[in-house]
Motif scaffolding. Sequence first.
Motif, PDB file in Angstrom:
ATOM      1  N   GLU A  73       0.857  -1.192   0.000  1.00 43.92           N
ATOM      2  CA  GLU A  73       0.000   0.000   0.000  1.00 43.92           C
ATOM      3  C   GLU A  73       0.889   1.237   0.000  1.00 43.92           C
ATOM      4  O   GLU A  73       1.892   1.285   0.713  1.00 43.92           O
ATOM      5  CB  GLU A  73      -0.904   0.001   1.253  1.00 43.92           C
ATOM      6  N   SER A  74       0.499   2.197  -0.820  1.00 45.98           N
ATOM      7  CA  SER A  74       1.207   3.468  -0.884  1.00 45.98           C
ATOM      8  C   SER A  74       0.335   4.494  -0.164  1.00 45.98           C
ATOM      9  O   SER A  74      -0.828   4.684  -0.530  1.00 45.98           O
ATOM     10  CB  SER A  74       1.381   3.805  -2.363  1.00 45.98           C
TER      11      SER A  74
ATOM     12  N   ALA B  58       1.809 -12.540  18.835  1.00 46.41           N
ATOM     13  CA  ALA B  58       2.106 -11.107  18.707  1.00 46.41           C
ATOM     14  C   ALA B  58       3.520 -10.899  18.169  1.00 46.41           C
ATOM     15  O   ALA B  58       4.469 -11.524  18.655  1.00 46.41           O
ATOM     16  CB  ALA B  58       1.969 -10.435  20.071  1.00 46.41           C
ATOM     17  N   PRO B  59       3.666 -10.039  17.173  1.00 46.09           N
ATOM     18  CA  PRO B  59       5.021  -9.720  16.709  1.00 46.09           C
ATOM     19  C   PRO B  59       5.725  -8.866  17.770  1.00 46.09           C
ATOM     20  O   PRO B  59       5.059  -8.192  18.558  1.00 46.09           O
ATOM     21  CB  PRO B  59       4.763  -8.887  15.441  1.00 46.09           C
ATOM     22  N   LYS B  60       7.057  -8.880  17.768  1.00 42.51           N
ATOM     23  CA  LYS B  60       7.798  -8.061  18.755  1.00 42.51           C
ATOM     24  C   LYS B  60       7.428  -6.602  18.577  1.00 42.51           C
ATOM     25  O   LYS B  60       7.190  -5.878  19.522  1.00 42.51           O
ATOM     26  CB  LYS B  60       9.304  -8.235  18.554  1.00 42.51           C
ATOM     27  N   SER B  61       7.424  -6.151  17.322  1.00 42.27           N
ATOM     28  CA  SER B  61       6.962  -4.802  16.986  1.00 42.27           C
ATOM     29  C   SER B  61       5.922  -4.964  15.897  1.00 42.27           C
ATOM     30  O   SER B  61       6.203  -5.600  14.874  1.00 42.27           O
ATOM     31  CB  SER B  61       8.104  -3.956  16.430  1.00 42.27           C
ATOM     32  N   PRO B  62       4.743  -4.371  16.062  1.00 39.47           N
ATOM     33  CA  PRO B  62       3.712  -4.547  15.027  1.00 39.47           C
ATOM     34  C   PRO B  62       4.114  -3.949  13.690  1.00 39.47           C
ATOM     35  O   PRO B  62       3.689  -4.431  12.646  1.00 39.47           O
ATOM     36  CB  PRO B  62       2.500  -3.803  15.595  1.00 39.47           C
ATOM     37  N   VAL B  63       4.965  -2.887  13.734  1.00 43.42           N
ATOM     38  CA  VAL B  63       5.394  -2.255  12.483  1.00 43.42           C
ATOM     39  C   VAL B  63       6.918  -2.143  12.482  1.00 43.42           C
ATOM     40  O   VAL B  63       7.510  -1.622  13.432  1.00 43.42           O
ATOM     41  CB  VAL B  63       4.777  -0.846  12.317  1.00 43.42           C
ATOM     42  N   ILE B  64       7.517  -2.647  11.414  1.00 45.39           N
ATOM     43  CA  ILE B  64       8.979  -2.568  11.262  1.00 45.39           C
ATOM     44  C   ILE B  64       9.280  -1.474  10.244  1.00 45.39           C
ATOM     45  O   ILE B  64       8.651  -1.438   9.180  1.00 45.39           O
ATOM     46  CB  ILE B  64       9.526  -3.930  10.758  1.00 45.39           C
ATOM     47  N   VAL B  65      10.213  -0.584  10.569  1.00 45.82           N
ATOM     48  CA  VAL B  65      10.550   0.488   9.624  1.00 45.82           C
ATOM     49  C   VAL B  65      11.879   0.152   8.948  1.00 45.82           C
ATOM     50  O   VAL B  65      12.876  -0.123   9.610  1.00 45.82           O
ATOM     51  CB  VAL B  65      10.649   1.853  10.334  1.00 45.82           C
ATOM     52  N   LYS B  66      11.870   0.152   7.618  1.00 48.56           N
ATOM     53  CA  LYS B  66      13.067  -0.139   6.824  1.00 48.56           C
ATOM     54  C   LYS B  66      13.633   1.157   6.253  1.00 48.56           C
ATOM     55  O   LYS B  66      12.880   2.047   5.856  1.00 48.56           O
ATOM     56  CB  LYS B  66      12.695  -1.049   5.644  1.00 48.56           C
ATOM     57  N   GLU B  67      14.966   1.226   6.176  1.00 45.54           N
ATOM     58  CA  GLU B  67      15.615   2.440   5.663  1.00 45.54           C
ATOM     59  C   GLU B  67      15.977   2.314   4.180  1.00 45.54           C
ATOM     60  O   GLU B  67      16.146   3.318   3.490  1.00 45.54           O
ATOM     61  CB  GLU B  67      16.921   2.704   6.434  1.00 45.54           C
ATOM     62  N   GLU B  68      16.105   1.069   3.683  1.00 45.44           N
ATOM     63  CA  GLU B  68      16.573   0.889   2.304  1.00 45.44           C
ATOM     64  C   GLU B  68      15.565   1.473   1.312  1.00 45.44           C
ATOM     65  O   GLU B  68      14.360   1.349   1.494  1.00 45.44           O
ATOM     66  CB  GLU B  68      16.738  -0.609   1.975  1.00 45.44           C
ATOM     67  N   ASP B  69      16.098   2.068   0.223  1.00 44.67           N
ATOM     68  CA  ASP B  69      15.226   2.684  -0.790  1.00 44.67           C
ATOM     69  C   ASP B  69      14.324   1.676  -1.490  1.00 44.67           C
ATOM     70  O   ASP B  69      13.282   2.042  -2.025  1.00 44.67           O
ATOM     71  CB  ASP B  69      16.080   3.360  -1.880  1.00 44.67           C
ATOM     72  N   ASN B  70      14.753   0.418  -1.552  1.00 45.88           N
ATOM     73  CA  ASN B  70      13.988  -0.553  -2.343  1.00 45.88           C
ATOM     74  C   ASN B  70      13.118  -1.477  -1.481  1.00 45.88           C
ATOM     75  O   ASN B  70      12.757  -2.567  -1.896  1.00 45.88           O
ATOM     76  CB  ASN B  70      14.934  -1.382  -3.214  1.00 45.88           C
ATOM     77  N   ARG B  71      12.797  -1.072  -0.271  1.00 45.75           N
ATOM     78  CA  ARG B  71      11.925  -1.862   0.605  1.00 45.75           C
ATOM     79  C   ARG B  71      10.769  -0.987   1.066  1.00 45.75           C
ATOM     80  O   ARG B  71      10.918   0.225   1.143  1.00 45.75           O
ATOM     81  CB  ARG B  71      12.724  -2.366   1.814  1.00 45.75           C
TER      82      ARG B  71
ATOM     83  N   GLY C 250       5.025 -13.245   9.562  1.00 39.95           N
ATOM     84  CA  GLY C 250       3.906 -12.703   8.774  1.00 39.95           C
ATOM     85  C   GLY C 250       2.987 -11.824   9.603  1.00 39.95           C
ATOM     86  O   GLY C 250       1.977 -11.331   9.109  1.00 39.95           O
ATOM     87  N   MET C 251       3.340 -11.601  10.885  1.00 33.07           N
ATOM     88  CA  MET C 251       2.458 -10.821  11.775  1.00 33.07           C
ATOM     89  C   MET C 251       2.872  -9.357  11.885  1.00 33.07           C
ATOM     90  O   MET C 251       2.136  -8.544  12.435  1.00 33.07           O
ATOM     91  CB  MET C 251       2.422 -11.457  13.170  1.00 33.07           C
ATOM     92  N   ALA C 252       4.067  -9.008  11.394  1.00 33.09           N
ATOM     93  CA  ALA C 252       4.470  -7.588  11.434  1.00 33.09           C
ATOM     94  C   ALA C 252       4.263  -6.960  10.061  1.00 33.09           C
ATOM     95  O   ALA C 252       4.419  -7.615   9.029  1.00 33.09           O
ATOM     96  CB  ALA C 252       5.937  -7.470  11.849  1.00 33.09           C
ATOM     97  N   VAL C 253       3.894  -5.692  10.066  1.00 32.89           N
ATOM     98  CA  VAL C 253       3.768  -4.930   8.827  1.00 32.89           C
ATOM     99  C   VAL C 253       5.085  -4.175   8.628  1.00 32.89           C
ATOM    100  O   VAL C 253       5.670  -3.684   9.596  1.00 32.89           O
ATOM    101  CB  VAL C 253       2.590  -3.929   8.958  1.00 32.89           C
ATOM    102  N   THR C 254       5.572  -4.116   7.391  1.00 34.14           N
ATOM    103  CA  THR C 254       6.825  -3.408   7.127  1.00 34.14           C
ATOM    104  C   THR C 254       6.547  -2.104   6.392  1.00 34.14           C
ATOM    105  O   THR C 254       5.837  -2.091   5.385  1.00 34.14           O
ATOM    106  CB  THR C 254       7.796  -4.287   6.307  1.00 34.14           C
ATOM    107  N   VAL C 255       7.137  -1.031   6.928  1.00 37.45           N
ATOM    108  CA  VAL C 255       7.008   0.301   6.318  1.00 37.45           C
ATOM    109  C   VAL C 255       8.371   0.715   5.773  1.00 37.45           C
ATOM    110  O   VAL C 255       9.404   0.477   6.394  1.00 37.45           O
ATOM    111  CB  VAL C 255       6.541   1.323   7.391  1.00 37.45           C
ATOM    112  N   GLY C 256       8.373   1.338   4.615  1.00 41.91           N
ATOM    113  CA  GLY C 256       9.615   1.879   4.058  1.00 41.91           C
ATOM    114  C   GLY C 256       9.320   3.129   3.251  1.00 41.91           C
ATOM    115  O   GLY C 256       8.163   3.531   3.101  1.00 41.91           O
ATOM    116  N   ARG C 257      10.382   3.726   2.734  1.00 43.38           N
ATOM    117  CA  ARG C 257      10.267   4.949   1.931  1.00 43.38           C
ATOM    118  C   ARG C 257       9.465   6.031   2.667  1.00 43.38           C
ATOM    119  O   ARG C 257       8.706   6.791   2.056  1.00 43.38           O
ATOM    120  CB  ARG C 257       9.638   4.643   0.562  1.00 43.38           C
ATOM    121  N   LEU C 258       9.670   6.071   3.994  1.00 43.34           N
ATOM    122  CA  LEU C 258       8.982   7.093   4.793  1.00 43.34           C
ATOM    123  C   LEU C 258       9.691   8.418   4.543  1.00 43.34           C
ATOM    124  O   LEU C 258      10.888   8.556   4.828  1.00 43.34           O
ATOM    125  CB  LEU C 258       9.059   6.690   6.274  1.00 43.34           C
TER     126      LEU C 258
END
Length: 349
Positions: free
Chosen positions: A243-244, A277-290, A302-310
């Motif tokens: 999702e964008s 329960a995931p350790k953190s519900p949302v994981i933040v990635k720094e890489e440009d391609n994630r 599969g229980m954590a959501v990954t956010v990137g390009r913030l």
Amino acid sequence: MVNVGVLGATGMVGQRFIQLLDKHPDFEITALAASSRSAGKKYEDATTWYLDDAMPESVKDIVVSETDPSLISNDVDILFSSLPTENAAVVEPKFAEKFIVASNASAMRMEKDVPLVIPEVNHEFLDIIEIQQKNRGWDGFIVTNPNCSTIALTLTLKPIYDNYDINRVYVSTMQAVSGAGYNGVPSMAIVDNLVPFIGGEEEKMESETLHLLGILDGLEVKPAQFGLTASCHRVAVLDGHTESVFIELDQNVDIDDIKNDIANFKSLPQELDLYSAPKSPVIVKEEDNRPQPRMDRNADGGMAVTVGRLRKDPVFDNSFKYVLVGHNTIRGAAGASILNAELINRTIL
Ligand SMILES: NC(=O)C1=CN([C@@H]2O[C@H](COP(=O)(O)OP(=O)(O)OC[C@H]3O[C@@H](n4cnc5c(N)ncnc54)[C@H](OP(=O)(O)O)[C@@H]3O)[C@@H](O)[C@H]2O)C=CC1
Ligand SMILES: N[C@@H](CC(=O)OP(=O)(O)O)C(=O)O
């Protein structure tokens, strides 16, 4: 151990339930139900197994029953439902007369006396169960989890909503084919292609998200008050919705503060150390391609959501944007119902 069953056990989400419940420390599968096409057969004969992991030995010989409460043993406490919505609407209330139903279907989600819950976001909505049992005279009850795209979005919005005033959110999804079920999207429609419509999905994202971020006023939900609009699209990915997301706040933003708020977000399931329960519900990635569905959909089982390009929006004031990936049949479906049931088992039963 709590005895549990799965309604819609042979389907795409039903198989995820079985995979995730296999070796669960508190729940043991003792009942499986599906349509009359499968009823009377052993689970291994009734099911076209789709997951990479082999079908668990423990379920192979269970005889699938029809979705009739009188066919389910009274020693089952919780029924996980992954029935098609139209069947769920008829069948789930009948089961709730005596069983706890943790439903993944959309049929009952927006009923006033049925809690729609993401444990990290609005666990207090479980208080609505009390009024449901009173209204309907049921010994059991129904608790629902949201739509798969909604769950991933709302988990990322919660730490933002708690810390800032949101004016509006735009979200554009790229949803996996497994979201439509095994027979949902013909390969001729999706290979080398994209389908820019998923029936009902935009409306569900728009209403469920505001409901989940709302507050309980007495035992009634008052939805969050900001603008949210969604555009939903099917893409040629097997599992994992991308999702964008574009957000405008009421104030200027420091993007590092937002990053910290999202990355440090934790809630009751983490405090209680619930099994799924995931350790953190949302994981933040720094890489440009994630994030990417293939690389990030299985984050923390599969229980954590990954956010990137913030990043701050260079065009609009007070605005920022990011991309997220969430596993649609784990965090977005079976895993979500199981986490709800774990919370109920720990706090209510
Ligand atoms: N896939 C996903 O990512 C998500 C799905 N959901 C929801 O979960 C539910 C299931 O989806 P999914 O697993 O993808 O669907 P599938 O089509 O893969 O599976 C449907 C299941 O329901 C059973 N079923 C179908 N018709 C009947 C009937 N008349 N009576 C009793 N059982 C019946 C099927 O049994 P049989 O094999 O015997 O036909 C099968 O077990 C739906 O409500 C869907 O909207 C929610 C979030 C995400
Ligand atoms: N509509 C979702 C999956 C789904 O079934 O959603 P819901 O649980 O809201 O019906 C998708 O196609 O990816």
